[in-house]
Design a protein around this motif. Structure first.
Motif, PDB file in Angstrom:
ATOM      1  N   MET A 198      17.314  93.664  70.792  1.00 23.05           N
ATOM      2  CA  MET A 198      16.193  93.875  70.117  1.00 23.05           C
ATOM      3  C   MET A 198      15.618  92.435  71.842  1.00 23.05           C
ATOM      4  O   MET A 198      16.178  91.844  72.920  1.00 23.05           O
ATOM      5  N   LYS A 199      14.521  92.701  72.384  1.00 24.01           N
ATOM      6  CA  LYS A 199      14.286  92.284  73.470  1.00 24.01           C
ATOM      7  C   LYS A 199      13.628  91.035  72.963  1.00 24.01           C
ATOM      8  O   LYS A 199      12.887  90.248  72.320  1.00 24.01           O
ATOM      9  N   LYS A 200      13.776  89.690  73.805  1.00 19.78           N
ATOM     10  CA  LYS A 200      13.285  88.582  74.100  1.00 19.78           C
ATOM     11  C   LYS A 200      12.958  87.655  74.971  1.00 19.78           C
ATOM     12  O   LYS A 200      12.393  88.384  76.457  1.00 19.78           O
ATOM     13  N   HIS A 215       2.621  84.587  69.317  1.00 18.71           N
ATOM     14  CA  HIS A 215       3.847  84.896  68.972  1.00 18.71           C
ATOM     15  C   HIS A 215       4.050  85.725  67.372  1.00 18.71           C
ATOM     16  O   HIS A 215       4.791  86.750  67.255  1.00 18.71           O
ATOM     17  N   GLU A 234       6.549  89.104  67.409  1.00 19.60           N
ATOM     18  CA  GLU A 234       7.635  89.434  66.073  1.00 19.60           C
ATOM     19  C   GLU A 234       6.848  90.967  65.203  1.00 19.60           C
ATOM     20  O   GLU A 234       7.972  91.413  65.301  1.00 19.60           O
ATOM     21  N   GLY A 275       8.671  93.608  66.821  1.00 18.46           N
ATOM     22  CA  GLY A 275       9.987  93.724  67.401  1.00 18.46           C
ATOM     23  C   GLY A 275      10.470  92.808  68.263  1.00 18.46           C
ATOM     24  O   GLY A 275      11.703  93.110  68.472  1.00 18.46           O
ATOM     25  N   PHE A 276       9.805  91.930  68.987  1.00 17.03           N
ATOM     26  CA  PHE A 276      10.565  91.315  69.439  1.00 17.03           C
ATOM     27  C   PHE A 276      11.457  89.727  69.667  1.00 17.03           C
ATOM     28  O   PHE A 276      10.283  89.102  68.224  1.00 17.03           O
ATOM     29  N   GLN A 277      11.875  89.433  69.793  1.00 16.80           N
ATOM     30  CA  GLN A 277      12.224  88.221  69.549  1.00 16.80           C
ATOM     31  C   GLN A 277      11.581  86.750  70.271  1.00 16.80           C
ATOM     32  O   GLN A 277      11.840  87.034  71.841  1.00 16.80           O
ATOM     33  N   VAL A 278      11.169  86.285  69.722  1.00 13.62           N
ATOM     34  CA  VAL A 278      10.188  85.380  70.469  1.00 13.62           C
ATOM     35  C   VAL A 278      10.735  83.615  70.653  1.00 13.62           C
ATOM     36  O   VAL A 278      10.262  82.934  69.338  1.00 13.62           O
ATOM     37  N   GLU A 279      10.281  82.716  71.853  1.00 10.75           N
ATOM     38  CA  GLU A 279      10.216  82.060  71.415  1.00 10.75           C
ATOM     39  C   GLU A 279       9.039  81.356  72.657  1.00 10.75           C
ATOM     40  O   GLU A 279       8.570  82.087  72.954  1.00 10.75           O
ATOM     41  N   PHE A 329      16.070  85.627  78.915  1.00 13.60           N
ATOM     42  CA  PHE A 329      15.198  86.111  78.803  1.00 13.60           C
ATOM     43  C   PHE A 329      14.295  87.171  79.249  1.00 13.60           C
ATOM     44  O   PHE A 329      15.199  87.636  80.573  1.00 13.60           O
ATOM     45  N   ASP A 330      13.697  88.547  78.569  1.00 13.05           N
ATOM     46  CA  ASP A 330      14.217  90.073  79.393  1.00 13.05           C
ATOM     47  C   ASP A 330      11.952  89.680  79.813  1.00 13.05           C
ATOM     48  O   ASP A 330      12.529  89.873  81.268  1.00 13.05           O
TER      49      ASP A 330
END
Length: 399
Positions: free
Chosen positions: A1-3, A18, A22, A25-29, A46-47
């Motif tokens: 999973m891309k972050k 955000h 999500e 399919g992204f991991q998001v901060e 992070f990517d």
């Protein structure tokens, strides 16, 4: 999973992106200011980064320059998305090392997700040593928004909230005007900027480009007033107040302006001093205007009669013909009877004349002025001229 990390101080925009990333399919901060965002970059793996430029505590440009100075992050994907319509900001972000740069009004979240996926794909291809060609190449990158429904929903939401947002701007400006002492004034100015930035961000997402241009230039002026005490003058405060009053009065018509209106407005600057002409040209270039200059007031009257200009910027104290005398001659008849004009005054004369009631196609500015102030003045006068024949958008009643 891309972050990915989204660095955006406006909570509405931040939460919107955000949620959309999500779902994709992204991991998001999410980081809510520049300082926090910079620390998150250092701590996380992070990517990619979505980076706003106009941030509190540390600007997006400073973040970009700092991370590109570190070998670890020189190939990190950074996509800049901003409210700013100032070409200087785009150039600076490009020079600092942004992978892609977009105005928020030009992409829906769906389009931005596609852009990020493309840049991550290209970065992986480069890391693998297989080059940047492939299905996610340059030709497939999106341009204008593709989701009409999404844009219409944003416009309706924005129209519903706009009256309260403009009232909040007006209140914040009144509190700034009433502030006593440097510390309180700086705090009030920062709060005014925060409210304007939030308003500008949603306007940009809704695709209201004309409105976004004005808000973006006004944001730049507030930043300059906050960072440079000398820029916080009677003239700049008056410019801010008149701009907010204009927003309040003309908002439905501004929101209805077509994107094509005056994309390259032609401005004539007349001043007998070469340095003053260069300063005005630089300021107006930042706003995307097409600028012509002339040093002779009498000769410029002939130029005005032969070539159409959308706006004139005139020095008051020129030999042979003052700026006021030029305006009086222009108002005698076509083709410049209604052409908007900005009269550049010395500080003492500005203070003496600041209380005059002026027609909607005339305003004053005090020399020396911050570059952003002249851009704001020009935009307000041009927009006031444009909205005369515009049918206002019907405001949506709040829930």
């Amino acid at each position: 999973m891309k972050k990915i990390l989204i660095i955006e101080d406006d909570p509405i925009i931040g939460k919107l992106y955000h949620a959309q990333f999500e779902k994709a399919g992204f991991q998001v901060e999410l980081a809510a200011d520049g300082q926090e965002g910079f620390y998150r970059v250092q701590e996380g793996r992070f990517d990619g980064i979505l980076l706003d430029l106009m941030l509190p505590n540390m600007s997006g440009l400073d973040i970009l320059r700092k991370i590109r100075a570190q070998k670890t992050f020189q190939r990190l994907v950074v996509v800049v998305f901003t409210n700013s319509f100032l070409s200087e900001m785009f150039d600076a972000a490009n020079e600092a090392g942004a992978n892609r740069i977009f105005h928020k009004s030009n992409l829906t979240p769906k389009d931005l997700i596609e852009v990020v996926n493309q840049e991550l794909f290209l970065a992986k291809k480069a890391d693998d040593g297989s080059g940047g060609d492939g299905d996610a190449g340059e030709d497939s990158r999106p341009g204008r928004p593709s989701s009409t429904t999404y844009r219409q929903e944003l416009i309706e939401t924005f129209l519903k909230r706009a009256p309260d947002a403009i009232a909040a701007l007006e209140n914040a400006n009144n509190e700034f005007a009433e502030a006593s002492g440097k510390a309180e004034s700086a705090n009030r100015l920062q709060e005014l900027y925060r409210k304007l930035h939030a308003f500008s961000g949603v306007a940009g997402l809704a695709g209201l480009k004309r409105l976004g241009e004005l808000c973006s230039s006004l944001e730049a002026l507030l930043v300059e007033m906050h960072e440079n005490v000398g820029a916080n003058t009677m003239s700049t405060r008056r410019t801010v107040t008149r701009s907010i009053e204009f927003l309040k009065k003309q908002f439905p018509s501004l929101a209805a302006l077509p994107e094509t209106a005056d994309q390259a407005a032609r401005v004539l600057v007349v001043d007998d001093e070469a340095m003053a002409r260069r300063a005005a040209t630089f300021a107006l270039d930042l706003g995307g205007f097409e600028v012509a200059t002339h040093e002779d007031a009498r000769a410029s009257m002939e130029l005005l009669s032969k070539r159409g200009f959308h706006l004139v910027v005139l020095d008051e104290t020129m030999p042979g013909l003052t700026g006021s005398q030029m305006i009086a001659r222009m108002r005698q008849g076509p083709p410049n009877q209604k052409t908007p004009a900005i009269l550049v005054l010395g500080r003492a004369e500005f203070e003496a004349r600041a209380g005059e009631r002026l027609p909607t196609n005339l305003d004053f500015v005090s020399r020396p002025y911050p570059f952003a102030e002249l851009a704001v003045k020009a935009l307000v006068l041009l927009l006031a001229h444009q909205v005369v024949d515009i049918k206002p958008l019907k405001m949506v009643e709040g829930e």
